[in-house]
Design a protein around this motif. Sequence first.
Motif, PDB file in Angstrom:
ATOM      1  N   PRO A  20       0.815  -1.224   0.000  1.00  0.00           N
ATOM      2  CA  PRO A  20       0.000   0.000   0.000  1.00  0.00           C
ATOM      3  C   PRO A  20       0.845   1.269   0.000  1.00  0.00           C
ATOM      4  N   GLU A  34       3.707   1.509  -1.554  1.00  0.00           N
ATOM      5  CA  GLU A  34       4.531   1.470  -2.781  1.00  0.00           C
ATOM      6  C   GLU A  34       6.036   1.439  -2.488  1.00  0.00           C
ATOM      7  N   PRO A  66      -7.862  -5.657  -7.160  1.00  0.00           N
ATOM      8  CA  PRO A  66      -7.326  -6.707  -8.025  1.00  0.00           C
ATOM      9  C   PRO A  66      -6.922  -7.945  -7.229  1.00  0.00           C
ATOM     10  N   TYR A 123      -7.967  -9.041  -4.560  1.00  0.00           N
ATOM     11  CA  TYR A 123      -9.087  -9.754  -3.948  1.00  0.00           C
ATOM     12  C   TYR A 123     -10.083 -10.199  -5.015  1.00  0.00           C
ATOM     13  N   SER A 125      -8.586   1.910   2.108  1.00  0.00           N
ATOM     14  CA  SER A 125      -8.227   3.049   2.952  1.00  0.00           C
ATOM     15  C   SER A 125      -6.775   2.916   3.383  1.00  0.00           C
ATOM     16  N   ARG A 126      -6.142   4.015   3.717  1.00  0.00           N
ATOM     17  CA  ARG A 126      -4.750   4.056   4.143  1.00  0.00           C
ATOM     18  C   ARG A 126      -3.880   3.302   3.131  1.00  0.00           C
ATOM     19  N   ASP A 127      -4.189   3.513   1.874  1.00  0.00           N
ATOM     20  CA  ASP A 127      -3.534   2.766   0.807  1.00  0.00           C
ATOM     21  C   ASP A 127      -3.165   3.728  -0.323  1.00  0.00           C
ATOM     22  N   PRO A 128      -2.085   4.482  -0.136  1.00  0.00           N
ATOM     23  CA  PRO A 128      -1.709   5.454  -1.166  1.00  0.00           C
ATOM     24  C   PRO A 128      -1.535   4.814  -2.545  1.00  0.00           C
ATOM     25  N   ALA A 129      -1.132   3.535  -2.580  1.00  0.00           N
ATOM     26  CA  ALA A 129      -0.962   2.880  -3.874  1.00  0.00           C
ATOM     27  C   ALA A 129      -2.290   2.840  -4.626  1.00  0.00           C
ATOM     28  N   LYS A 130      -3.383   2.823  -3.884  1.00  0.00           N
ATOM     29  CA  LYS A 130      -4.694   2.810  -4.528  1.00  0.00           C
ATOM     30  C   LYS A 130      -5.299   4.209  -4.550  1.00  0.00           C
ATOM     31  N   MET A 146      -5.018  -3.484  10.877  1.00  0.00           N
ATOM     32  CA  MET A 146      -3.679  -2.904  11.088  1.00  0.00           C
ATOM     33  C   MET A 146      -3.621  -2.163  12.408  1.00  0.00           C
ATOM     34  N   ARG A 192      -2.282  -7.519   7.100  1.00  0.00           N
ATOM     35  CA  ARG A 192      -3.088  -7.233   5.924  1.00  0.00           C
ATOM     36  C   ARG A 192      -3.147  -8.476   5.050  1.00  0.00           C
ATOM     37  N   VAL A 193      -4.265  -8.647   4.383  1.00  0.00           N
ATOM     38  CA  VAL A 193      -4.424  -9.799   3.496  1.00  0.00           C
ATOM     39  C   VAL A 193      -3.796  -9.472   2.143  1.00  0.00           C
ATOM     40  N   SER A 194      -3.014 -10.426   1.632  1.00  0.00           N
ATOM     41  CA  SER A 194      -2.326 -10.188   0.367  1.00  0.00           C
ATOM     42  C   SER A 194      -3.156 -10.636  -0.827  1.00  0.00           C
TER      43      SER A 194
END
Lengths: 195, 282, 667
Positions: free
Chosen positions: A88, A90, C342, C344, C392-397, C431, C459-461
Motif C-alpha cells: 500500500p 509502494e 485486483p 481480492y 483506505s490508508r492505501d496510497p498505492a490505490k 492494522m 493485511r491480506v495479500s
Amino acid sequence: MENIHSHLGHSANGLLQEIRQQTAVNIQACYQCGKCSAGCPLAGEMDFPPSLLMRMIQVNKPETDEKVLGAYSMWVCLTCNTCSSRCPMEIDIPRVMDHLREKSFTLGKTNKKASPIIDFHKAFLKSIEVNGRLHELGLIVYYKMLTFRLMQDVMLAPGMLLRGKLHLFPERIRQRKQLAAIFKRTYKRRKEQEV
Amino acid sequence: MNIGFYPGCSMQGSSPEYNESVQAICSALGISLIEVSDWNCCGATAAHNLNRELSLALPARILAHAAADGLEEVLVPCAACYNRLKMVQHEIGADRKLQDSISEILDEPYQGNARILSILDFLERDVEPLLAEKIMKPLKQKIACYYGCLLVRPQNILDAKRHEDPQSMDHIMQLLGAEAIDWAFKTECCGAGLSVSKTGVVAELSGRILDDAAHRGAKAIIVACPMCHSNLDMRRKAIEQHRNKDFDLPVMYITQAIGLALGIDPVKLGLKRHFVPVNLEL
Amino acid sequence: MARIGVFVCHCGENISATVECDKVAQAAAGFPGVVHSIDYKYMCSDPGQNMIREAIREKNLTGVVVASCSPRMHEPTFRQACSEAGLNPFLCEMANLREHCSWVHEKGEATTKKAIDLVRMMVEKVKRNQPLYPIRVPVTKTALVVGGGIAGIQAALDIANGGNKVIMVEREPSIGGHMSQLSETFPTLDCSQCILTPRMVEVAQHPNITLYTYAELIGLDGFIGNFKAKIRKKAKSVDEKICTGCALCTTKCPQKKIPSEFNEGLGKRTAIYVPFPQAVPNKPVIDKDHCTYYKTGKCKICEKVCPAQAIRFDQPDEIVEVAVGAVVIATGFTIHQTGFFPEYGYGRYPDVLTGLQFERLASASGPTLGEIRRPSDGKIPETIVFISCAGSRDPAKGIEYCSKICCMYIAKHAMLYQHKVHHGKSYVFYMDIRAGGKMYEEFVRRAITEDQVNYVRGRVSKIYERDGKLIVKGVDTLMGAEAVEIEADMVVLATAGIANPGAEELAQTLHVSYDGHHFFSEAHPKLRPVETNTAGIFLAGACQALKDIPESVAQASGAAGKVNILFSKSELTREPLIAVVNRSAPPEYSTCVGCFLCQPACPYQAIEKEEIKDRSGKVIKTVARVNPGLCQGCGTCVAFCRSKSIDIQGYTHEQVLAEVMAVLEND
C-alpha cells in the motif's frame, strides 16, 4: 539484559539512511501491515519475512543492521515483485533486497546458508564474462566446482543433451574483449567505492 | 514487417523450442525478425543480485547494439530478458546522472530508446489480427494460461493490464478454440532462478501451480517464459516426488500452441524436446 | 491634514522577542502625519483597547494603525474599539508584525527595520482610507438542504423547528440515505431503521419542510441571504397527489430482475418501485432505464392495474426555481465496490462483499430477512473473514486517509455474525483498531472477549476461490509475520469510503471548495467546521469527511444552528469591501468606456450595465455598475479593467500603490 531491545543508540548513517540515499526508497514509509510477507512465496524459507526485515532496518541500530546484512532472506528472494505490486505504501522492496545482497556480498557478511545460491550467481556471471552469453554446461561445471555438489542433477543431463537443451561448446560473442572491459570497469568502481 | 529480435541465452541454450516456435509462426505469417547484432546476456538474476552496475550495463549494451542496428523496436520473447531490459530502460531513462555513469562503463553513449516488446505485446498487436483466417486445427482443450511474474510485475513499469488476473494469453487461446480456465495461480512465482541452487523450493512453488491447474481440469499449461517452462517441465520429476503425486499436464509455449493451431509440424515447433510429452488430442 | 495614531503591540513576547517594539514606535512617531505613537504589551487587552479609544478622543485622530498580529484574528476587535471612540471602523488598519515578521525572522536590526517598514506602509495606506459603511441586505428565511440522509434530515428538522422554512432535495426516490440500509448501529446495537424512520416521517409531515425527492440541484446563483436555486424534479411517471401508495403496480411489473440499489445489488426490484417498505414518500417511481414501456413502447401493465389511475407516462421533468437564504450541503458519501481490488479478485467472487452488502444481509428488511447467507449458494457461512482498510490508508490505490467508520462497523459485523451463527468462526484482519469515541473501545473489546471474534494483526495479500471456499492469504505480524491462511465461506471488505460521484460538479455549481478526494472543504479545520468558504453555505455529514452517525447528527445540528442564527435577523450586514466603478462629474460621468470585459470575468454575475441619461432622458453613455449585493470583492474585474475604472473599496489602486511606494522610497 541482552534480550532487552533498546531503541536508544540510533545510527546516523545506518542502512536506513544509506538505502534512502542510494536507492531513493524510504523504508520509514512502512507501517508494518505485513501484506508483503503475506504474499511472498518465499516467506516460509526466510529467516526474516520482508515486513520484519523492513522493521529491522527502521530500528536503525548497528546491531540490527548487522543482523540484516547477515540475513538469509534476501538470498532466497526471487524478485517476483509480488510484495511491491501490492504494497500500500509502494515501497520498492525488491530494490532494497538488491541493495542488501550487493552490500552483504561485497562486505563478506553473507549468510552461510546462502552459499550455494551465491555460488550459482558467481558461476553464472563467470560464464557471461568469458563468453558473453550463458553456457549452461560451463555454468553447471563451474558451479559444481564451487559447491562440491557433484552428483546434483546428473540424471538430468543426458535428457537435456538428447533434447538439444545442453550444448557441449559455448556460443560466444565477437566483441568479448569489449565485454570483459565492461566487467572490469564495474569491479574497479566497486573497489574505489569501498575505499 | 521488420521487427528487431533479441533471443537471449535460454532460447539458444536450454529452450531451443521457444525459439523454433517463434521463428516458425513468424515465417508462417510473413513476419521477419532481425536479430540484434552480437548480442550479449542480459545478466539475469545473477547480475542484479551481486552487481548493480553490471546489471544495468549488460542490458544497456544490448540496447546500444539495437540502436546501432537501426532497430526501432525489439521483440524479447524471454520474459526474464524482457523484464530486465524494461527495468533498465526505466531506471536509466529517468536518471541523467545514471546515463552518464553507464555510458562511461560501456565506453559508448547510452542509447536506450528502442521499444521493447514482450511476446504478449507482439502477439496481441501483430499476430492476433492475422490468426482468424489461418487457424487450421482449433485447439479444443481446457488450458491454463500461466503468466508468472516477469511479464506482469512491476505493473507500472511494464504497463501490465489487470496484473493480478491478466487476460492477453487467455484471449489468444480462446481465438485458437481453446477454453482458458479461470484459476488462481496465473501470476504466482514458479521458483525461477533457484532451479539449480534450491531445487526444493522450485518443487514446492511449481508444484502448487501444477496442482491448481490440474485440479481445475486443465489439460495443458501455456507459458511465455523459458524459466517457467523449464521449472514446470524439466523439473517435473522433482515436483512429482516432492508432492508425491503425478501430473499428466504438458507445458507448452504460447507460440507452440499457435503453431499447432496453424497446422505447423510439431517437430518444427520443438514439441519433441519437452520432458513431459505433449500428446494432446487435436 | 491626516492625524494618524500608531499602536505597536508586543504580543507578550511573540513580537518583542525579535522586534524592538519601542524603536518601532519611536520611528513611527517621526512619519509624516503621525501624531501619536506608543508601544504596549497586549494591545488586544482591555487597557490596550482603552489606549486606542482615549488617543482617538484626545488627539482627534483621523486614522489608526495597530501594529500587531494578523487581521484574521483581531481586526474586528480594533475596529470595534475605534468605532466606540467615534472613528469610522474602516479608518483602522493593522500591520502584521507577528506572522509577517517576528515569527519568521531572527532577532536583529534588519527584523526591526522590516517591522518599521510594515508600519510605514500601513500609515501611508490609512492616510488614503475613506470611511465606509456596511452593506445591508435582506434575508430570505428559507433554507435549502441538499441530501436527505441522516445529516440532511437532522439539519432540516432543526431549522424547521426553529421556525424557518426548509426545502429538502433528495436524489433518490426516498429519503433516509445510508442509515436506512444499516441493520444495527454501534456501539449500542439498536436497530437503525427503528430510530431513523420516525425522523423521516417527521420530515414528510413537518409544515415548514417542502420535500422534493427524485430531484437534483442543478444551479445556484446569488449570495448569502439571497440565493436562487434551480432544482430538477425528475419525472416519477406517477401522479403523487393521486397515488395512494397501495403498491399493486410494483407486484405486477414484469421487469423483476433489476438489482436493487437499496439492497446493494443483493436483492432485485421491479421497474416501478418503492426502494424499501418504510420509504418516505411511500409512493413508487418508474425507473425509465429499465421500464419495458419506455424501452419498447409496449407494456403499460402498471397503468392498467393502478386503481387510482395515477400512472403518467408522459410526465415531463420539471424545473423549479426557489429563493433561499442559506444552503446546507448534506450529500453524504459512497463506498468503493469490491471490483476495486485486483488482489481480492476484481469483484469476481460473489461471496466477497462490501460492508454495506453485509448490512443488508444482517438486516431484517434485507434480501435474506436477516439471515447471514452466501449470495452464491444461500449457505450460512461457517467461517467468515472481515478485512479492514480495504482501500483506505492505501496510497498505492490513491487513498491515503483513514475511512474512520470501518473499525467500528467491522466489530459490529463480527458481533452480529457471532450472535446469528453461534458455531461460526469469525476473523478480523486489521492494522490498527481506531475506536476513539464514547463506549467505542469497550464495544470492540466486547467483540473480542465476549463474542470470540479472532482479531489478527496483518493485511491480506490475496484472496482466491477454490472448491467453493475463499482462500484468504494473510499474515500475523504479531507472530513475526507468520503466514495465516484461512479457508473462508464469506469475506467482507471494509472498502474505503469515498466522495459521491458528482461531488465535484456539485461543488462547482455551489461555488464551494473541495479537497483532492472531492470532499467539501470546511472554512477552518478547527474553528469553522460547519461553514464553507462561501458565506451562507454550510456542511453537514460525510460529504465533508467520513464520519459516523453521532458525528453527522452533531454537525447537522451545528449547521442548522448557524442557519437559524443567520435567519434570526431580517437583514444582514456585509463588509463593504466590494468593487465600485468610479463616477465623476460631466461630461465624463465615469472613466469607464463601457467595454464590459469585466462582465464575463466576474464569477458572481455582479456586473450590470447602467445607462447615463441627460435631463431629456437621452442615453449619453453606457457604463458598468457593480451590484453591491452580489459582489464578493474578489477583484477579478479590477485586473480586467483596461481603463482602471474599477476599485475595490478599502484596497484602491491609490492605497496599494501608496503602500508600495512607502517601502521603495525609503530604500
